[in-house]
Write a protein that holds these residues in place. Sequence first.
Motif, PDB file in Angstrom:
ATOM      1  N   ASN A  73      51.245   2.186  80.804  1.00  0.00           N
ATOM      2  CA  ASN A  73      50.561   1.308  79.846  1.00  0.00           C
ATOM      3  C   ASN A  73      49.840   0.171  80.567  1.00  0.00           C
ATOM      4  O   ASN A  73      48.673  -0.114  80.296  1.00  0.00           O
ATOM      5  CB  ASN A  73      51.585   0.759  78.853  1.00  0.00           C
ATOM      6  N   GLU A  74      50.527  -0.482  81.509  1.00  0.00           N
ATOM      7  CA  GLU A  74      49.921  -1.608  82.233  1.00  0.00           C
ATOM      8  C   GLU A  74      48.753  -1.154  83.089  1.00  0.00           C
ATOM      9  O   GLU A  74      47.722  -1.826  83.156  1.00  0.00           O
ATOM     10  CB  GLU A  74      50.989  -2.274  83.099  1.00  0.00           C
ATOM     11  N   THR A  75      48.904  -0.003  83.754  1.00  0.00           N
ATOM     12  CA  THR A  75      47.835   0.491  84.633  1.00  0.00           C
ATOM     13  C   THR A  75      46.590   0.856  83.845  1.00  0.00           C
ATOM     14  O   THR A  75      45.463   0.482  84.209  1.00  0.00           O
ATOM     15  CB  THR A  75      48.331   1.718  85.412  1.00  0.00           C
ATOM     16  N   ILE A  76      46.759   1.583  82.741  1.00  0.00           N
ATOM     17  CA  ILE A  76      45.608   1.990  81.935  1.00  0.00           C
ATOM     18  C   ILE A  76      44.938   0.768  81.322  1.00  0.00           C
ATOM     19  O   ILE A  76      43.704   0.673  81.275  1.00  0.00           O
ATOM     20  CB  ILE A  76      46.045   2.996  80.853  1.00  0.00           C
ATOM     21  N   THR A  77      45.748  -0.182  80.837  1.00  0.00           N
ATOM     22  CA  THR A  77      45.183  -1.410  80.254  1.00  0.00           C
ATOM     23  C   THR A  77      44.305  -2.138  81.258  1.00  0.00           C
ATOM     24  O   THR A  77      43.210  -2.609  80.934  1.00  0.00           O
ATOM     25  CB  THR A  77      46.316  -2.341  79.783  1.00  0.00           C
ATOM     26  N   GLU A  78      44.770  -2.208  82.497  1.00  0.00           N
ATOM     27  CA  GLU A  78      44.009  -2.913  83.541  1.00  0.00           C
ATOM     28  C   GLU A  78      42.772  -2.128  83.957  1.00  0.00           C
ATOM     29  O   GLU A  78      41.685  -2.689  84.083  1.00  0.00           O
ATOM     30  CB  GLU A  78      44.908  -3.142  84.748  1.00  0.00           C
ATOM     31  N   GLU A  79      42.908  -0.809  84.170  1.00  0.00           N
ATOM     32  CA  GLU A  79      41.811  -0.034  84.752  1.00  0.00           C
ATOM     33  C   GLU A  79      40.686   0.247  83.769  1.00  0.00           C
ATOM     34  O   GLU A  79      39.527   0.366  84.178  1.00  0.00           O
ATOM     35  CB  GLU A  79      42.342   1.274  85.331  1.00  0.00           C
ATOM     36  N   LYS A  80      40.965   0.324  82.481  1.00  0.00           N
ATOM     37  CA  LYS A  80      39.874   0.605  81.543  1.00  0.00           C
ATOM     38  C   LYS A  80      39.128  -0.659  81.136  1.00  0.00           C
ATOM     39  O   LYS A  80      38.060  -0.594  80.510  1.00  0.00           O
ATOM     40  CB  LYS A  80      40.397   1.346  80.319  1.00  0.00           C
ATOM     41  N   GLY A  81      39.695  -1.821  81.496  1.00  0.00           N
ATOM     42  CA  GLY A  81      38.973  -3.073  81.271  1.00  0.00           C
ATOM     43  C   GLY A  81      38.786  -3.390  79.799  1.00  0.00           C
ATOM     44  O   GLY A  81      39.723  -3.347  78.995  1.00  0.00           O
ATOM     45  N   ASP A  82      37.529  -3.683  79.428  1.00  0.00           N
ATOM     46  CA  ASP A  82      37.222  -4.137  78.067  1.00  0.00           C
ATOM     47  C   ASP A  82      36.892  -2.998  77.105  1.00  0.00           C
ATOM     48  O   ASP A  82      36.409  -3.246  76.000  1.00  0.00           O
ATOM     49  CB  ASP A  82      36.040  -5.116  78.112  1.00  0.00           C
ATOM     50  N   VAL A  83      37.095  -1.756  77.538  1.00  0.00           N
ATOM     51  CA  VAL A  83      36.824  -0.627  76.635  1.00  0.00           C
ATOM     52  C   VAL A  83      37.765  -0.711  75.433  1.00  0.00           C
ATOM     53  O   VAL A  83      38.987  -0.789  75.585  1.00  0.00           O
ATOM     54  CB  VAL A  83      37.014   0.710  77.380  1.00  0.00           C
ATOM     55  N   LYS A  84      37.187  -0.694  74.221  1.00  0.00           N
ATOM     56  CA  LYS A  84      37.977  -0.908  72.996  1.00  0.00           C
ATOM     57  C   LYS A  84      38.599   0.388  72.504  1.00  0.00           C
ATOM     58  O   LYS A  84      38.308   0.884  71.417  1.00  0.00           O
ATOM     59  CB  LYS A  84      37.085  -1.499  71.887  1.00  0.00           C
ATOM     60  N   SER A  85      39.456   0.953  73.270  1.00  0.00           N
ATOM     61  CA  SER A  85      40.141   2.180  72.867  1.00  0.00           C
ATOM     62  C   SER A  85      41.582   2.102  73.337  1.00  0.00           C
ATOM     63  O   SER A  85      41.921   1.317  74.213  1.00  0.00           O
ATOM     64  CB  SER A  85      39.445   3.409  73.462  1.00  0.00           C
ATOM     65  N   TYR A  86      42.415   2.917  72.712  1.00  0.00           N
ATOM     66  CA  TYR A  86      43.808   2.981  73.114  1.00  0.00           C
ATOM     67  C   TYR A  86      44.244   4.440  73.090  1.00  0.00           C
ATOM     68  O   TYR A  86      43.497   5.335  72.680  1.00  0.00           O
ATOM     69  CB  TYR A  86      44.684   2.137  72.174  1.00  0.00           C
ATOM     70  N   LEU A  87      45.479   4.695  73.539  1.00  0.00           N
ATOM     71  CA  LEU A  87      45.999   6.053  73.603  1.00  0.00           C
ATOM     72  C   LEU A  87      47.333   6.144  72.879  1.00  0.00           C
ATOM     73  O   LEU A  87      48.081   5.165  72.793  1.00  0.00           O
ATOM     74  CB  LEU A  87      46.204   6.515  75.050  1.00  0.00           C
ATOM     75  N   THR A  88      47.603   7.324  72.370  1.00  0.00           N
ATOM     76  CA  THR A  88      48.932   7.683  71.892  1.00  0.00           C
ATOM     77  C   THR A  88      49.313   8.966  72.605  1.00  0.00           C
ATOM     78  O   THR A  88      48.448   9.710  73.061  1.00  0.00           O
ATOM     79  CB  THR A  88      48.948   7.899  70.371  1.00  0.00           C
ATOM     80  N   GLY A  89      50.613   9.236  72.726  1.00  0.00           N
ATOM     81  CA  GLY A  89      50.952  10.460  73.421  1.00  0.00           C
ATOM     82  C   GLY A  89      52.428  10.645  73.660  1.00  0.00           C
ATOM     83  O   GLY A  89      53.272   9.856  73.225  1.00  0.00           O
ATOM     84  N   ILE A  90      52.709  11.711  74.395  1.00  0.00           N
ATOM     85  CA  ILE A  90      54.077  12.133  74.680  1.00  0.00           C
ATOM     86  C   ILE A  90      54.217  12.316  76.184  1.00  0.00           C
ATOM     87  O   ILE A  90      53.347  12.905  76.830  1.00  0.00           O
ATOM     88  CB  ILE A  90      54.416  13.462  73.969  1.00  0.00           C
ATOM     89  N   LEU A  91      55.337  11.816  76.746  1.00  0.00           N
ATOM     90  CA  LEU A  91      55.655  11.991  78.155  1.00  0.00           C
ATOM     91  C   LEU A  91      57.027  12.638  78.246  1.00  0.00           C
ATOM     92  O   LEU A  91      57.983  12.170  77.622  1.00  0.00           O
ATOM     93  CB  LEU A  91      55.650  10.641  78.875  1.00  0.00           C
ATOM     94  N   VAL A  92      57.115  13.718  79.025  1.00  0.00           N
ATOM     95  CA  VAL A  92      58.354  14.493  79.124  1.00  0.00           C
ATOM     96  C   VAL A  92      58.758  14.595  80.589  1.00  0.00           C
ATOM     97  O   VAL A  92      57.924  14.907  81.449  1.00  0.00           O
ATOM     98  CB  VAL A  92      58.182  15.910  78.536  1.00  0.00           C
ATOM     99  N   ARG A  93      60.026  14.338  80.874  1.00  0.00           N
ATOM    100  CA  ARG A  93      60.590  14.558  82.210  1.00  0.00           C
ATOM    101  C   ARG A  93      61.667  15.639  82.094  1.00  0.00           C
ATOM    102  O   ARG A  93      62.511  15.581  81.189  1.00  0.00           O
ATOM    103  CB  ARG A  93      61.173  13.262  82.761  1.00  0.00           C
ATOM    104  N   LEU A  94      61.672  16.591  83.026  1.00  0.00           N
ATOM    105  CA  LEU A  94      62.584  17.733  82.985  1.00  0.00           C
ATOM    106  C   LEU A  94      63.461  17.755  84.227  1.00  0.00           C
ATOM    107  O   LEU A  94      62.989  17.486  85.341  1.00  0.00           O
ATOM    108  CB  LEU A  94      61.793  19.039  82.899  1.00  0.00           C
ATOM    109  N   ASP A  95      64.722  18.077  84.038  1.00  0.00           N
ATOM    110  CA  ASP A  95      65.665  18.241  85.150  1.00  0.00           C
ATOM    111  C   ASP A  95      66.631  19.351  84.777  1.00  0.00           C
ATOM    112  O   ASP A  95      67.567  19.150  84.000  1.00  0.00           O
ATOM    113  CB  ASP A  95      66.401  16.927  85.404  1.00  0.00           C
ATOM    114  N   ASP A  96      66.381  20.553  85.333  1.00  0.00           N
ATOM    115  CA  ASP A  96      67.144  21.755  84.956  1.00  0.00           C
ATOM    116  C   ASP A  96      66.990  21.986  83.449  1.00  0.00           C
ATOM    117  O   ASP A  96      65.890  22.175  82.973  1.00  0.00           O
ATOM    118  CB  ASP A  96      68.603  21.619  85.372  1.00  0.00           C
ATOM    119  N   SER A  97      68.096  21.882  82.681  1.00  0.00           N
ATOM    120  CA  SER A  97      68.028  22.109  81.235  1.00  0.00           C
ATOM    121  C   SER A  97      67.871  20.810  80.455  1.00  0.00           C
ATOM    122  O   SER A  97      67.742  20.846  79.229  1.00  0.00           O
ATOM    123  CB  SER A  97      69.295  22.834  80.760  1.00  0.00           C
ATOM    124  N   ASN A  98      67.904  19.696  81.137  1.00  0.00           N
ATOM    125  CA  ASN A  98      67.858  18.398  80.466  1.00  0.00           C
ATOM    126  C   ASN A  98      66.415  17.954  80.239  1.00  0.00           C
ATOM    127  O   ASN A  98      65.560  18.109  81.109  1.00  0.00           O
ATOM    128  CB  ASN A  98      68.600  17.349  81.290  1.00  0.00           C
TER     129      ASN A  98
END
Length: 684
Positions: A530-555
């Motif tokens: 969130n912090e990186t995208i906020t900084e790198e896109k600057g004044d562009v008036k857009s935002y993101l929604t989404g899903i992030l998944v981390r996998l470890d064997d069956s977990n």
Amino acid sequence: MKHFSKLFFLTVLFFTFIYTGCNHGQEDQIVDLSVGWDYSLQNPFEEKAEFHKLYGSELDNLQNKVPGKKGSIWLRRTFVVPDGLRDKDISCYLGRITIADRTYLNGTLIGHEGFFPPYEFTAWNTARFYEIPESIIDQYGLNELLVEIYVDGEGSIVSRPYIGLHELAKKSAQAERFWNSQINAFFAFFMLIIAIYHFMVWLKNKKQKEALYFTIINIITIIYMVVLYLPEIPGMPVRGTSFLWFQKIFSSAMPFILPYMITSFVNEYLHHKDHKIISYLRTIFLVAPLVLILFTPNYVILRSMRTYVQWLLLPPMAYVIVLLIIYCVKKEKDVIPLLLGFSPFLITAVMDLVIHDWMQTYTLPYFTSYGWQLVILSLLFVLASRFSSAKSQAEYLTQHLTDEVEGKTKALTESNKKLTSANEELEKAKNKSEEELRLAKHIQQTFFPRLSPMVDDWDLAFKFMPALGVSRDLYDFFSEGRKLTGLSLFEVSDKGIGAGLVTMLAKNAISRKFTADMNIKLGSVMQNINETITEEKGDVKSYLTGILVRLDDSNVQLINAGNPVVFYKNARTGKCIPIKVKGQESGNLGQLGMIGIKDLKVNFTSINFAMNPGDALILYCKGLETAKNEENKEFGTSGICEAFQKSGDGTAQQKLDNFMANFNSFTKNKAQEDDITFIILQKK
């Protein structure tokens, strides 16, 4: 790299043996000058000098024979010309002498190197090769070789000196010059080119600070190596140059500045920020030795304390190694080549500390310069790969396409004011815009995976159908070898080319942070994204929604940041259920939270669960949920759940095909107004 390093050291040792051993042929072909010397502290040309025996091993440390370790010492060696050298063209090879010398044969000066006081300056790395005129040598009687050596904290004759045939002595001097001077001059010139190139890279893109640090590292190395290749620079050294300050700055200070810059380079390369305590300690280990060095009153003290001060190099070097190992454990990309790339320098630095400082043996050359040159080559290749990264491509594409679109829009506005050929101009502009849109679509799609990764533990299938060419959906898969470690699925709020550019910038940031932060909590990873995208896109008036998944064997660890609900299909029961996060309101299955909005406080909560073989998830962007049929009815979450439940018990791809059959049956293949992207993840 490991085998190359071994080959490098074997080669150096082999040729060192060759040029140190080539001096010794048959006994009647040379006069061995490595033994048999006498010494005196009195000038034999001005008074009757008293000479004392000097043992061969003492030639390496003549300063110990001079009171206060500073002043002139006279070495005398008498010899009879061997039968094999009589009436032949012969020369004297004395190798390297510290600091300066004047060499006489039978009272006649045959050569000198370096400067004596009041303008003392070393000629340490100049191989002494002095021709012997036939007129001054007694072919059958006793000859006397006198060498006046100026000592200041150090004094030595190394490289196995001898008198022999002119060509043999000349070749020995050439070999000495090559290994100790010319090869270092070549690498210094090579590093200068590297420094200029990377400085230009940094000037073009100030965000690539690793290029700037690499430039500084090369410049510092060139300065530090000056003492090795100084004889190769015409007119150097200049008479009157302070030998003490030359040694302080070039030979003593640079080794402490170099580790500091190396650490800065590694931090920038790994996107690592030192803790404040570490920053303070780094500054202390830089400033403390520099203060000691710069305020040393004379070279005798500087030379004697160098061995002890050099211990202060170990903590910065150890910190770099520990930092690389930590990121190696985190499985950061390119860390292993970086770690192996530094190994030749570490090995050769220890070798030189042992050989030259502790054992005080100077016959062998300094190996650290060779090891460091290997490091420079290694870093050069690593940076070449980094400079072609997706981030640079995205930044260039953003600027290029934005300028093009603005320019064409302005051109269209102006052309509409012209009555003549208005339709023709409009048609040309339309074709050009479509061409640019196709280009943008093509470039964007090259950033996204076209095929599911081949992994052993999970089965993947996905569908990516942009509605208007340039998509505002983005996805990615993360793996190590054949092990799937995670995936991402996000959606940008706006539409059009601008949103497409943001997707590429965001994908690069998500991939970078997910890979770098494998060992921290997933919620913290999302905060960093969130912090990186906020900084790198600057004044562009857009935002993101989404899903992030981390996998470890069956977990499975999953964060849903404002995206539609994720559905879970149980292989045993065949039922499809939503995955809810604690605290969600009834009827609002997506977790509240938007990415990329400045000053908006968000809290990303992860949910952890295990999956059994055959269990599957479907993750999707909102376009799948809002897809409509001919009656303008949305497919909805109920349609998604029902179609997923009817997708069967086959592979992920079979489930996707069955799902699409149900979807197409509902929409009647009606053209959709939004992008459709979804992923099916199934445990093998």
